[in-house]
Design an enzyme around this catalytic site. Structure first.
Site, mmCIF file in Angstrom:
data_model
loop_
_atom_site.group_PDB
_atom_site.id
_atom_site.type_symbol
_atom_site.label_atom_id
_atom_site.label_comp_id
_atom_site.label_asym_id
_atom_site.label_seq_id
_atom_site.Cartn_x
_atom_site.Cartn_y
_atom_site.Cartn_z
ATOM 1 N N HIS A 14 0.862 -1.198 0.000
ATOM 2 C CA HIS A 14 0.000 0.000 0.000
ATOM 3 C C HIS A 14 0.889 1.236 0.000
ATOM 4 C CE1 HIS A 14 -3.774 2.205 1.629
ATOM 5 N NE2 HIS A 14 -2.884 3.124 1.285
ATOM 6 N N HIS A 16 1.413 5.378 -1.882
ATOM 7 C CA HIS A 16 0.957 6.463 -2.771
ATOM 8 C C HIS A 16 2.180 7.066 -3.443
ATOM 9 C CE1 HIS A 16 -3.099 6.552 -0.948
ATOM 10 N NE2 HIS A 16 -2.452 6.147 0.119
ATOM 11 N N LYS A 100 -9.334 -0.701 -5.530
ATOM 12 C CA LYS A 100 -9.390 0.006 -4.254
ATOM 13 C C LYS A 100 -10.744 0.652 -4.034
ATOM 14 C CE LYS A 100 -7.952 1.975 -0.474
ATOM 15 N NZ LYS A 100 -6.702 2.539 0.002
ATOM 16 N N HIS A 137 -10.384 1.027 2.111
ATOM 17 C CA HIS A 137 -10.198 2.060 3.128
ATOM 18 C C HIS A 137 -11.415 1.953 4.029
ATOM 19 C CE1 HIS A 137 -8.633 6.036 4.640
ATOM 20 N NE2 HIS A 137 -9.817 5.925 5.229
ATOM 21 N N HIS A 175 -4.558 -0.511 6.171
ATOM 22 C CA HIS A 175 -4.110 0.324 7.299
ATOM 23 C C HIS A 175 -5.071 0.263 8.487
ATOM 24 C CE1 HIS A 175 -6.833 2.938 5.147
ATOM 25 N NE2 HIS A 175 -5.929 3.355 4.281
ATOM 26 N N ASP A 248 1.350 2.698 3.586
ATOM 27 C CA ASP A 248 0.506 3.873 3.351
ATOM 28 C C ASP A 248 1.350 5.135 3.262
ATOM 29 O OD1 ASP A 248 -1.815 5.258 2.811
ATOM 30 O OD2 ASP A 248 -2.394 5.463 4.913
HETATM 31 C C1 NCD Z 1 -3.683 9.018 1.924
HETATM 32 C C2 NCD Z 1 -3.250 10.013 0.857
HETATM 33 O O1 NCD Z 1 -2.665 11.045 1.225
HETATM 34 O O2 NCD Z 1 -3.455 9.760 -0.321
HETATM 35 N N1 NCD Z 1 -3.726 9.685 3.198
HETATM 36 C C3 NCD Z 1 -3.714 9.093 4.412
HETATM 37 O O3 NCD Z 1 -3.874 9.799 5.410
HETATM 38 N N2 NCD Z 1 -3.535 7.818 4.573
HETATM 39 C C4 NCD Z 1 -4.987 8.432 1.547
HETATM 40 C C5 NCD Z 1 -5.335 7.206 2.345
HETATM 41 O O4 NCD Z 1 -4.732 6.154 2.198
HETATM 42 O O5 NCD Z 1 -6.267 7.294 3.151
HETATM 43 ZN ZN ZN Z 2 -3.304 5.114 1.605
#
Ligand code: NCD
Ligand code: ZN
Length: 345
Positions: A14, A16, A100, A137, A175, A248
């Site tokens: 996971h 970003h 997702k 999520h 998460h 995450d």
């Molecule tokens: C994530 C993001 O910034 O894209 N932020 C977070 O607080 N985890 C999005 C997510 O996974 O919820």
């Molecule tokens: Zn995330």
């Protein structure tokens, strides 16, 4: 206790990476820490179908350092318009490994998400049939619900009915932040797993809110009470293959984090391994670290385990205060200005 550990090269189930210029920073960082990463689709605009995923994949590829065999595993963003045909097509691409689900409005870039799961049951049936996992999520989207209760409410109202209706659908509850989530995952069948972030294993809501607000610990789902953190670390270190790494890691520019309305997300791509090691060591469970970081996720996704290794050494180090990001921006890593106890050699 040993001062050095050689373990299977970790994957991150996971992460970003954002898009376009951000990839110049996020892709090399991810490739330094991980062999494979499940790339979240909450870009702007989101990754909604095979074409979007292929184009995003190509943009990521351009930033993979030379000689690296780093592999981005793409995901689709579920919207009310996702169809079973879109799922079949994505599966046929060979590069899409999961789908997702963001309940609409719950987190960063989730406005295109879903408000009613029921309407999407035909899509979930198709995912179960072709073998694409659903990554969730797990927070209720009703803004009236207390932010600390949103995970539990989602599990009760949406997730339990979904798992009961389509038990063959593979689900990763992402998460997880509560003992309730741990209990749900333990009680569900083997098609259900969960990822755990470094921040939820190491910090609780006091870390975030007591003695001043720490915007760099603000992420969603929000950090919870200590009893929940304890349940999470117990699950992570239990050796149960349902629980595996998902950092995450979520880059937001320093200016967007340190703001009167700060963004949610912790950036841990280069520090997460150290954080996990520290969390496991505190539980006297370093012997469980390798499988959590490098085996169980691959097994869940039906992918081969990595054959390369990394070596962790017990050595104090402090991550950089920040990394350059985009034009004139910075990323503050999780663990900035702290002494971390384990270092990747
Ligand atoms: C994530 C993001 O910034 O894209 N932020 C977070 O607080 N985890 C999005 C997510 O996974 O919820
Ligand atoms: Zn995330």
């Amino acid at each position: 206790m040993s001062n050095q550990m050689t373990i299977t090269f970790p994957d991150d189930w996971h992460i970003h990476l954002r898009d376009n210029d951000a990839l110049k920073t996020t892709v090399p960082h991810a490739a330094q820490s991980f062999k494979r990463v499940i790339v979240m689709p909450n870009t702007t605009p989101p990754v909604k179908n095979r074409q979007d995923a292929e184009a995003y994949y190509a943009r990521i590829q351009k930033h993979i350092p030379e000689g690296s065999d780093f592999q981005p595993l793409m995901t689709l963003y579920l919207t009310p318009d996702t169809t079973p045909e879109i799922i079949e097509d994505a599966k046929a691409s060979g590069i899409v490994h999961a789908v997702k689900l963001y309940p609409a409005g719950v987190t960063t870039n989730s406005t295109a998400g879903v408000s009613s799961l029921k309407n999407l049951y035909p899509v979930f049936e198709k995912m179960a049939e072709v073998g694409l996992p659903l990554l969730i999520h797990g927070e209720a989207s009703d803004p009236e619900i207390d932010i600390f209760d949103r995970e539990l409410t989602f599990i009760e109202q949406e997730l339990k009915p979904l798992h009961a209706a389509i038990p063959t659908l593979r689900i990763v509850l992402e998460h997880i932040t509560t003992k309730d989530a741990v209990e749900f995952v333990l009680g569900a069948n083997d098609n259900v797993g969960a990822t755990l972030t470094p921040q939820h294993l190491l910090f609780n809501r006091n870390s975030l809110l007591s003695g001043g607000i720490k915007p760099h610990l603000y992420c969603l789902p929000i950090l919870k009470r200590e009893i929940h953190r304890q349940a999470l670390i117990k699950a992570a270190t239990s050796g149960n293959p349902k629980f595996f790494i998902g950092t995450d890691s979520a880059p937001h520019a320093q200016s967007a984090k340190e703001s009167s309305c700060g963004c949610a997300g912790c950036y841990s791509a280069l520090t997460a391994i150290s954080h996990y090691a520290e969390a496991f060591e505190r539980m006297n469970a370093l012997d469980k670290l390798e499988a959590f970081l490098g085996h169980y996720g691959a097994d869940f996704y039906g992918l081969p385990r990595n054959t390369e290794t990394i070596t962790l050494v017990r050595e104090d180090w402090t991550p950089p205060d920040s990394y350059p990001y985009l034009e004139n921006e910075h990323l503050i890593p999780l663990g900035a200005k702290q002494v971390l106890k384990w270092k990747v050699k």
